[in-house]
Structures are given as structure tokens and as C-alpha cells.
Design an enzyme around this catalytic site. Structure first.
Site, PDB file in Angstrom:
ATOM      1  N   GLY A 142     -95.693 101.571  66.648  1.00  0.00           N
ATOM      2  CA  GLY A 142     -94.454 101.039  66.087  1.00  0.00           C
ATOM      3  C   GLY A 142     -94.638  99.727  65.365  1.00  0.00           C
ATOM      4  O   GLY A 142     -93.737  98.878  65.360  1.00  0.00           O
ATOM      5  N   ILE A 190     -96.885  99.707  59.702  1.00  0.00           N
ATOM      6  CA  ILE A 190     -97.240 100.979  59.083  1.00  0.00           C
ATOM      7  C   ILE A 190     -96.394 102.106  59.655  1.00  0.00           C
ATOM      8  O   ILE A 190     -95.796 102.907  58.925  1.00  0.00           O
ATOM      9  CB  ILE A 190     -98.740 101.271  59.260  1.00  0.00           C
ATOM     10  CG1 ILE A 190     -99.576 100.243  58.493  1.00  0.00           C
ATOM     11  CG2 ILE A 190     -99.079 102.682  58.775  1.00  0.00           C
ATOM     12  CD1 ILE A 190    -101.070 100.337  58.764  1.00  0.00           C
ATOM     13  N   GLU A 233     -94.474 103.940  71.010  1.00  0.00           N
ATOM     14  CA  GLU A 233     -95.063 102.603  70.930  1.00  0.00           C
ATOM     15  C   GLU A 233     -95.461 102.121  72.322  1.00  0.00           C
ATOM     16  O   GLU A 233     -94.682 102.191  73.271  1.00  0.00           O
ATOM     17  CB  GLU A 233     -94.081 101.623  70.300  1.00  0.00           C
ATOM     18  CG  GLU A 233     -94.422 100.149  70.443  1.00  0.00           C
ATOM     19  CD  GLU A 233     -95.781  99.777  69.881  1.00  0.00           C
ATOM     20  OE1 GLU A 233     -96.505  99.029  70.548  1.00  0.00           O
ATOM     21  OE2 GLU A 233     -96.122 100.254  68.766  1.00  0.00           O
ATOM     22  N   ALA A 239    -101.995  91.935  51.952  1.00  0.00           N
ATOM     23  CA  ALA A 239    -102.548  91.777  50.610  1.00  0.00           C
ATOM     24  C   ALA A 239    -102.355  90.362  50.078  1.00  0.00           C
ATOM     25  O   ALA A 239    -103.263  89.781  49.465  1.00  0.00           O
ATOM     26  CB  ALA A 239    -101.907  92.795  49.665  1.00  0.00           C
ATOM     27  N   HIS A 264     -74.875  82.128  43.968  1.00  0.00           N
ATOM     28  CA  HIS A 264     -73.858  82.940  44.647  1.00  0.00           C
ATOM     29  C   HIS A 264     -73.353  84.033  43.709  1.00  0.00           C
ATOM     30  O   HIS A 264     -73.114  83.768  42.528  1.00  0.00           O
ATOM     31  CB  HIS A 264     -72.689  82.051  45.066  1.00  0.00           C
ATOM     32  CG  HIS A 264     -71.538  82.812  45.652  1.00  0.00           C
ATOM     33  ND1 HIS A 264     -71.535  83.268  46.947  1.00  0.00           N
ATOM     34  CD2 HIS A 264     -70.363  83.213  45.090  1.00  0.00           C
ATOM     35  CE1 HIS A 264     -70.403  83.911  47.178  1.00  0.00           C
ATOM     36  NE2 HIS A 264     -69.667  83.890  46.069  1.00  0.00           N
TER      37      HIS A 264
END
Length: 427
Positions: free
Chosen positions: A152, A155, A174, A285, A411
């Protein structure tokens, strides 16, 4: 794979392919749900073949752009398989039919060998045609009707978001108590609720895989449970790719966790540097890019600092999640006197206008009481990944809440959540 064939190619892995596919699934999901905002769609369909073609086209164009930049900057690109033979030399075996080998020397060598999917020794996983990695699943030729995701983390969650948006029945298993364990616990809880239709079993240790059935236990001695899918995605993280690149010959220290480097990315072999996933320090990355820039500047004789404590992260689901700096728990564990502010995303005008009043989202800031120094910024909301760079800039430079309160946020934008959270901090 017999029913879900894939093709392996190094140019079909990583950040851009997954984001290309995720964008398509989000567009599809939004089209199905668009009646509430006054847009009626007819026969909405998802064309996997077209999505894969779009992904390949996107990757191809970006590869061409990088090749153009290399040529423009006068960088010689040697395509082949390289291995270090000393701290200042490596051999390269050519990719052409002749297999020519040449030696390349330099006063500085930078190792950036990347990473590969981690494959834990789960019984029944090896050789199982229904068990795929994050590389494999990027090129499925048809959608499974059900998918079991082991892991979990980022990825696993991103692929769960992609497939569930397309109507695939997704289950996540998980081992840790919560998904996205690096995330601030408040945000992780909110993000779990954004994964609509995804069954999540946490604190679950996988005991084996048989075909598409994943067995697990939630606690030692607990009764074994199982979940079955047409495919099983092994999303148990990535590990540095270090085999066969001659680190031993160059005297470079390393372990399965990565190449040993200092905070400037120097290895223990003079003249050899390492960056990116190969170091195991931050498998992102943009972290690799930050390391690469800093190393290039150091090699050129300039001062440069890598902001190790202010490297941002993003989870590209629907909505996104992003953060930088310390979580509340990390700040408390560091012995800091902490104040926090958490605002529901529904307090933001653009969020409501685009997502409605029932959608889930959160913005949380962590600061040091007294000094007002911003320690961490975290958000679950659309465009979170686009907004987090500002908080990275602030935290990396030691900005205070007072400094940031003077910043003008346009805004209506979702980024205004940061400004409102700043005002809510009681220093």
C-alpha cells in the site's frame, strides 16, 4: 501472461507512463460523474488500446526531447552496457551486432543506475503467470475484472486508483498499520477514503500466493484469510539496480539498500559519485534531478547543497496528495515544540466548485512554536502536486509562518488552503 499479455521495454516504465494512464482514468471517471455539474455525456467508454498508444506517444516524445537537449549541450551518448573497472574508468559493451567494447575514462564518474521492482520471496510468487510487477502492468493488453495489490505504498495506491476508476474490483493487502506509511497519519486516513471501491486490508502479512489467490494473516497466530484477483500486482517497492556495474572493482561501498554516499553524494571511492535510486536515499525522479544538479556543480568546483530534509513527494491519485518536510509525528519525535493546523479541503472555494461538498481532502501544516519556523506542509486535494513546490522553497530556506502569511495566493485556487492553514496556526 496467458490472458493479460504484456511487453517489456525500458521506455515504458516510470513516472510519465503511469501519469498518462492515470489522467485517462480520471477523465473517464469524471465524465461518468459529470451530470451533477451540468454536463451530460452519452456512451462513455474507456479504450485501453488508445490509452496505451497515448502513453507510448507521450514517452517517445519526451525521450526525443531529452536526446535533443543532450545533443544541443554537446553531450556524447554511448548506448551500451557499462561496468566500472577502476575509480576513473569503465568499459562499455556496444548494443550493435558487433558487440564492440570500449573503455571510457573520466576524472569523475557518476553512477545513476536506477532501480527495479523489489520481489520479496513470497511462496507461490516466482514463476506465477498471474503475478506481475509495476513494470509489467504498465503494458496490459486488456483490463482484468479484479486485481489484488500487495503493498500500500505509492506504487500500489496509484495503480489501485487507476484500475478502480475503470471499474476493476481492487483489493490492497498492506503489511503496515496504514497505507502510505510515510504520510502524515491524518492525511493517510483521509486518502484512504478517496479510494472508493477499494478493499484495504492493513496489518496483513502475506503468507503465500496460489494462482490469483493471495493468503495473509492479520497478526501472529491469527486465522489465515485470502483474496482473489485475475491479476496480482507485486507493489512492494523498488530496490537499487547495482548488479554487474563493477562497484567492487572501483572500490565503491554498497549494500542491497544502495550505494553508500555522504550528503554531497560522494561515494567512499575518490572521484566516484552516485545519485538517484542507486543511493537508496530517496527513490523519486525529482530527488535524482536535485542530486544530479548538485553533483555536477560540485564537480565543476561550485558550492551546492541538496535539501535532504525538504524533498517533496506526490501521490498521483484522484485527488492528488503531496507533502514536504516533517510530519507531526516526526517533529514531535525530534523533540520540537510543535503546533499544527488542519483544514478540510471543503473550506476552499475552488475545491467545492470542482469537487462538491462531499469530496474528501485535507491541508495540514506543522510549525515550531515560538520561532514560527515552518516544519512540514501536507495536502490531499486536486493540484496538490502543482502547489507543493512553494512550501518546499519555504521549508528549505527556513521560512517562518509570518514570512509566508505575507505571500499573496491567487483566488480562487486550491493552494489558498496553505494560506488559510497558516492563519490558523496558533504560535
Amino acid at each position: 501472461l496467458p490472458s493479460f499479455p504484456t511487453r517489456r521495454s525500458s521506455d515504458l516504465r516510470g513516472c510519465i507512463p503511469t501519469k498518462s494512464l492515470l489522467n485517462g482514468s480520471k477523465t473517464y471517471r469524471h465524465a461518468l460523474d459529470s451530470a451533477a455539474i451540468g454536463v451530460s455525456c452519452g456512451d462513455v467508454r474507456y479504450d485501453l488500446a488508445a490509452a496505451m498508444a497515448w502513453k507510448a506517444q507521450t514517452v517517445s516524445r519526451l525521450v526525443q526531447n531529452v536526446e535533443f537537449l543532450m545533443k544541443k549541450r554537446g553531450v556524447e551518448v554511448i548506448k551500451g552496457s557499462g561496468a566500472l573497472v577502476s575509480p576513473n574508468a569503465l568499459t562499455v559493451s556496444g548494443m550493435d551486432a558487433t558487440g564492440d567494447r570500449r573503455t571510457v575514462e573520466g576524472r569523475a564518474i557518476v553512477v545513476a543506475s536506477g532501480s527495479e521492482p523489489a520481489r520479496p520471496p513470497i511462496p507461490g510468487a516466482a514463476g506465477n503467470p498471474l503475478v506481475v510487477t509495476s513494470d509489467d502492468i504498465l503494458s496490459v493488453s486488456e483490463l482484468p475484472s479484479s486485481l489484488v495489490v500487495i503493498g500500500g505504498g505509492v506504487i500500489g495506491v496509484e495503480f489501485a486508483a487507476y484500475f478502480s476508476a475503470l471499474g476493476v474490483k481492487v483489493s490492497i493487502v498492506e503489511m503496515l498499520p496504514e497505507i502510505l506509511p510515510f504520510m502524515d497519519s491524518e492525511l493517510a486516513s483521509v486518502y484512504r477514503r478517496t479510494l472508493k471501491g477499494v478493499a484495504i486490508a492493513t496489518g496483513a502479512t502475506v503468507t503465500g500466493i496460489s494462482g490469483g489467490t493471495v493468503s495473509y494473516r492479520k497478526g501472529e497466530g491469527a486465522e489465515e484469510q485470502s483474496v482473489t484477483g485475475d491479476l496480482v500486482l507485486m507493489a512492494t517497492g523498488r530496490r537499487p539496480s547495482l548488479a554487474g556495474i563493477g562497484l567492487e572493482a572501483a572500490g565503491v561501498g554498497f549494500s542491497p539498500r544502495g550505494i553508500k554516499v555522504d550528503d554531497e553524494c560522494r561515494t567512499d571511492s575518490p572521484g566516484v559519485w552516485a545519485i538517484g535510486d542507486a543511493t537508496g536515499r530517496s527513490l523519486l525522479a525529482h530527488s535524482a534531478s536535485a542530486m544530479g544538479r548538485a553533483v555536477a556543480e560540485r564537480i565543476a568546483g561550485r558550492d551546492s547543497v541538496i535539501p535532504w530534509k525538504a524533498l517533496p513527494w506526490v501521490v498521483y491519485g484522484d485527488p492528488e496528495a503531496a507533502g514536504v518536510g516533517m510530519t507531526e509525528a516526526e517533529a514531535v519525535a525530534a523533540g520540537l515544540d510543535v503546533v499544527k493546523a488542519s483544514l478540510p479541503a471543503r473550506a476552499n472555494g475552488r475545491f467545492i466548485a470542482e469537487r462538491g461538498v462531499t469530496a474528501h481532502g485535507l491541508c495540514k501544516l506543522v510549525a515550531e512554536k515560538g520561532s514560527g519556523r515552518l516544519l512540514g506542509a501536507h495536502m490531499v486535494a486536486p493540484y496538490a502536486g502543482e502547489a507543493i513546490w512553494g512550501m518546499q522553497y519555504a521549508i528549505s530556506r527556513g521560512a517562518t509562518v509570518a514570512d509566508l502569511e505575507r505571500t499573496v495566493f491567487p483566488h480562487p485556487t486550491v493552494s489558498e488552503l496553505f494560506h488559510d492553514a497558516l492563519s490558523a496556526l496558533e504560535l
